[in-house]
Design a protein around this motif. Structure first.
Motif, PDB file in Angstrom:
ATOM      1  N   ARG A   1       7.427   4.265  10.796  1.00  0.00           N
ATOM      2  CA  ARG A   1       7.225   4.394  12.234  1.00  0.00           C
ATOM      3  C   ARG A   1       6.020   3.564  12.690  1.00  0.00           C
ATOM      4  O   ARG A   1       6.048   2.910  13.732  1.00  0.00           O
ATOM      5  N   ALA A   2       4.950   3.570  11.879  1.00  0.00           N
ATOM      6  CA  ALA A   2       3.760   2.795  12.235  1.00  0.00           C
ATOM      7  C   ALA A   2       4.057   1.295  12.196  1.00  0.00           C
ATOM      8  O   ALA A   2       3.573   0.537  13.054  1.00  0.00           O
ATOM      9  N   VAL A   3       4.855   0.849  11.226  1.00  0.00           N
ATOM     10  CA  VAL A   3       5.205  -0.556  11.156  1.00  0.00           C
ATOM     11  C   VAL A   3       6.081  -0.973  12.343  1.00  0.00           C
ATOM     12  O   VAL A   3       5.903  -2.043  12.944  1.00  0.00           O
TER      13      VAL A   3
ATOM     14  N   VAL B   1       0.832  -1.202   0.000  1.00  0.00           N
ATOM     15  CA  VAL B   1       0.000   0.000   0.000  1.00  0.00           C
ATOM     16  C   VAL B   1       0.868   1.254   0.000  1.00  0.00           C
ATOM     17  O   VAL B   1       0.564   2.237  -0.692  1.00  0.00           O
ATOM     18  N   SER B   2       1.950   1.233   0.758  1.00  0.00           N
ATOM     19  CA  SER B   2       2.850   2.389   0.795  1.00  0.00           C
ATOM     20  C   SER B   2       3.411   2.690  -0.583  1.00  0.00           C
ATOM     21  O   SER B   2       3.421   3.847  -1.025  1.00  0.00           O
ATOM     22  N   VAL B   3       3.859   1.650  -1.273  1.00  0.00           N
ATOM     23  CA  VAL B   3       4.421   1.847  -2.612  1.00  0.00           C
ATOM     24  C   VAL B   3       3.354   2.363  -3.567  1.00  0.00           C
ATOM     25  O   VAL B   3       3.588   3.291  -4.352  1.00  0.00           O
ATOM     26  N   VAL B   4       2.158   1.783  -3.507  1.00  0.00           N
ATOM     27  CA  VAL B   4       1.078   2.176  -4.409  1.00  0.00           C
ATOM     28  C   VAL B   4       0.703   3.640  -4.196  1.00  0.00           C
ATOM     29  O   VAL B   4       0.542   4.410  -5.152  1.00  0.00           O
TER      30      VAL B   4
ATOM     31  N   VAL C   1       8.923  11.470   1.297  1.00  0.00           N
ATOM     32  CA  VAL C   1       9.725  11.332   2.512  1.00  0.00           C
ATOM     33  C   VAL C   1       8.830  11.275   3.752  1.00  0.00           C
ATOM     34  O   VAL C   1       8.989  10.392   4.614  1.00  0.00           O
ATOM     35  N   VAL C   2       7.882  12.192   3.860  1.00  0.00           N
ATOM     36  CA  VAL C   2       7.012  12.247   5.041  1.00  0.00           C
ATOM     37  C   VAL C   2       6.176  10.982   5.157  1.00  0.00           C
ATOM     38  O   VAL C   2       6.077  10.362   6.229  1.00  0.00           O
ATOM     39  N   TYR C   3       5.584  10.539   4.046  1.00  0.00           N
ATOM     40  CA  TYR C   3       4.715   9.367   4.109  1.00  0.00           C
ATOM     41  C   TYR C   3       5.502   8.104   4.424  1.00  0.00           C
ATOM     42  O   TYR C   3       5.072   7.282   5.248  1.00  0.00           O
ATOM     43  N   LEU C   4       6.649   7.922   3.781  1.00  0.00           N
ATOM     44  CA  LEU C   4       7.432   6.714   4.025  1.00  0.00           C
ATOM     45  C   LEU C   4       7.946   6.664   5.456  1.00  0.00           C
ATOM     46  O   LEU C   4       7.958   5.606   6.092  1.00  0.00           O
TER      47      LEU C   4
END
Length: 320
Positions: free
Chosen positions: A316-318, A242-245, A308-311
């Protein structure tokens, strides 16, 4: 009587001779040289086709780069004047708002529908592979052809969409999809969602295939089925994909140009003007390459900041 045994001499460890050590050094040198030889073409390609255009674009953003520059070769340095002109222009705020609405609407639509299709095709049924292949057509079609078809579909007089809406009684008068400032942006978002669904579905479907079935079997024993299985098993394991998408989707959507140019050209009355179309208009219609480069540099910075912010937030959430 106690017998004392004398300790024998310590065993001698043979050390490699100078010839062996030098051969090993030469072998390591040849290996490192071969590694660099394989990397040099890739590095050169990135520097020439990615690094140079980006650096050149940032330089142009601080120059008075116009058509005269191609004749005289002179591009006076203006510092931040191009950025000031862009930010203070009357169309900038509109283009920023339209870019945000266009990006959010497209990403939400593409991701939700793509995820639903991925979950649907995870189940095995006859002709499933054929249907999944057909859904890739919007992604494979040239955008010029796709926008031409959609322009016919969204035509206010004889368009298929208006005829279908009137046939089922949802509208009485034809909707001006591409000529009304109130709905033009919605129409462009719909087309971009249509284009992005195959990309989202393909990546999310691949991520679903990598989730072991044993997790669902174990979860079913604890009562985790249906929606519970999705939230507690599917979604956590799908999060890296989902992060990559999402990151790739946002970066791609921010720079979408061909769809908007093919459907509305940024109109009507700037209703579909985005930062990408603003940069195109300044560079290739007004031939003010300096201000056009300044707008595109703003887009590059926004894309990098989002990635950068989203990744970092996702990592951090993972970890938590």
């Amino acid at each position: 009587m106690t017998t004392t045994l004398a300790a024998g001499p310590a065993p001698v460890v043979a050390r490699p001779g100078p010839d062996i050590a030098s051969r090993r050094r030469r072998a390591r040198t040849r290996e490192r040289t071969a590694q660099w030889l394989f990397l040099v073409p890739a590095i050169a390609y990135v520097l020439v086709f990615f690094g140079y255009p980006i650096v050149k674009n940032f330089v142009m953003g601080s120059q008075d780069y116009t058509v005269r520059t191609f004749v005289s070769g002179e591009a006076p340095w203006v510092g931040l004047d191009n950025y000031v002109e862009v930010v203070t222009s009357s169309i900038f705020r509109t283009s920023v708002v339209n870019t945000a609405l266009f990006t959010v609407g497209s990403i939400v639509g593409q991701f939700v529908i793509g995820l639903l299709f991925a979950l649907f095709f995870k189940r095995r049924f006859p002709l499933g592979n054929v249907l999944r292949s057909l859904l890739l057509l919007p992604w494979l079609l040239p955008m010029i052809a796709g926008t031409a078809v959609w322009k016919w579909i969204l035509d206010q007089d004889g368009g298929v969409l208006n005829e279908a809406l009137r046939a089922v009684g949802l509208v009485d008068a034809p909707v001006h999809w591409l000529t009304s400032p109130d709905v033009a942006l919605v129409a462009v978002v719909i087309v971009n969602v249509w284009v992005g669904i195959p990309f989202n579905m393909t990546l999310l479907y691949s991520g679903l295939q990598n989730i072991p079935e044993e997790l669902y079997e174990a979860g079913a024993l604890d009562g985790a089925t249906g929606v519970k299985a999705f939230w507690h098993i599917t979604w956590p394991n799908l999060r890296p994909v989902v992060s990559v998408v999402l990151v790739l989707g946002v970066i791609y959507t921010l720079k979408v140009l061909d769809i908007i140019l093919g459907l509305t050209g940024g109109g009507p009355a700037g209703a579909t003007e985005t930062l990408a179309t603003d940069s195109y208009r300044r560079s290739f219609q007004e031939f003010s390459f300096g201000t056009g480069a300044a707008v595109s540099n703003i887009l590059i910075v926004v894309s990098l900041l989002f990635a950068v912010v989203y990744l970092r937030a996702n990592r951090r959430a993972v970890d938590e």
